[in-house]
Design an enzyme around this catalytic site. Sequence first.
Site, mmCIF file in Angstrom:
data_model
loop_
_atom_site.group_PDB
_atom_site.id
_atom_site.type_symbol
_atom_site.label_atom_id
_atom_site.label_comp_id
_atom_site.label_asym_id
_atom_site.label_seq_id
_atom_site.Cartn_x
_atom_site.Cartn_y
_atom_site.Cartn_z
ATOM 1 N N ASP A 56 0.828 -1.201 0.000
ATOM 2 C CA ASP A 56 0.000 0.000 0.000
ATOM 3 C C ASP A 56 0.865 1.254 0.000
ATOM 4 O OD1 ASP A 56 -1.953 1.889 0.240
ATOM 5 O OD2 ASP A 56 -2.829 1.103 2.091
ATOM 6 N N ASP A 257 -1.696 4.970 -5.896
ATOM 7 C CA ASP A 257 -1.992 4.239 -4.663
ATOM 8 C C ASP A 257 -2.148 2.753 -4.966
ATOM 9 O OD1 ASP A 257 -2.837 3.274 -2.238
ATOM 10 O OD2 ASP A 257 -4.596 4.570 -2.063
#
Length: 410
Positions: A56, A257
């Site tokens: 992440d 992201d």
Amino acid sequence: MTARLALLASLLLLLQLVPPSSAVVLELHGNVYPIGHFFITMNIGDPAKSYFLDIDTGSTLTWLQCDAPCTNCNIVPHVLYKPTPKKLVTCADSLCTDLYTDLGKPKRCGSQKQCDYVIQYVDSSSMGVLVIDRFSLSASNGTNPTTIAFGCGYDQGKKNRNVPIPVDSILGLSRGKVTLLSQLKSQGVITKHVLGHCISSKGGGFLFFGDAQVPTSGVTWTPMNREHKYYSPGHGTLHFDSNSKAISAAPMAVIFDSGATYTYFAAQPYQATLSVVKSTLNSECKFLTEVTEKDRALTVCWKGKDKIVTIDEVKKCFRSLSLEFADGDKKATLEIPPEHYLIISQEGHVCLGILDGSKEHLSLAGTNLIGGITMLDQMVIYDSERSLLGWVNYQCDRIPRSESAITSRL
């Protein structure tokens, strides 16, 4: 003979002058659909136990669900991590200060003087305490870090927590002082604050730390916003089809992201994208009709006369998108072909993998997230040393071996 000896001496001197850079390369598992996660296997603790960590780049802290005991915890693949009192990071520790700096909050400590924290995500939260433990992570220079600080999450404020998820928790890879990457650099495991990932459309891929795997040519580079804690190339202009005018009313604030499975556009660019996609289908591919998908995450889908198996069957019905980032006179273009924004569902429908961020994630506030689906089959590089973000088409199902930068340069 004298000339050869002189050349050899020069090469040996060069090797001494070039600082050895090391690399860590980790295999990725998972896919965009139906798993919805890309994760590594990390061995943590002593003795080590395996955990699946979702990569992440939109999160700072790496954390695990903890048996401390755990409240409102998700159903995960492995036994919960169980900390001991000796593993707790105190409130006075500089690591605790760094964590709160990363979170942008004033430091607050509980009565036990441990480093407590609360992290708010777009659709959930995690309450926990900072701990340190051994990460079994091998690098090309043979270094193995003794301890890494990470979060021990004992209360997960998330809906549907009784639904099993394929990962144990999160590998935080954004910019910050307590990220795994920053800690690896401070311990000398890597010498450059560089990371990259390569997500394969076939499933899997690889993640790397350090600059040894960065290609020397062919990469499209664009500056990153130095003040942003996330990996943002700034504002980009959205185009539909290669020769079309911009469909975004204004340049779009963009963040890369990897923790987002899909790509999320703000309301205006999303509606503009949906409009031109539907217009193209109505004029060129009327055999595709809109349908409601059982998977609620996929909000816009179409069905054909027969069950659709691959994107290639309907690719001709869709056009490429592109995001153009300007840096003075220079331009960097991220091409988004149909296979980087479409999904074939388990029902045999073709679905839009670009979602309306204003409805899905109310806290995005006009920000546009480039998620995993749009980064498929590309090596995406986050170079915080030079404040550059780069991408290049790559065969992501081939995992490179870890090697030193000196070896790769000679």
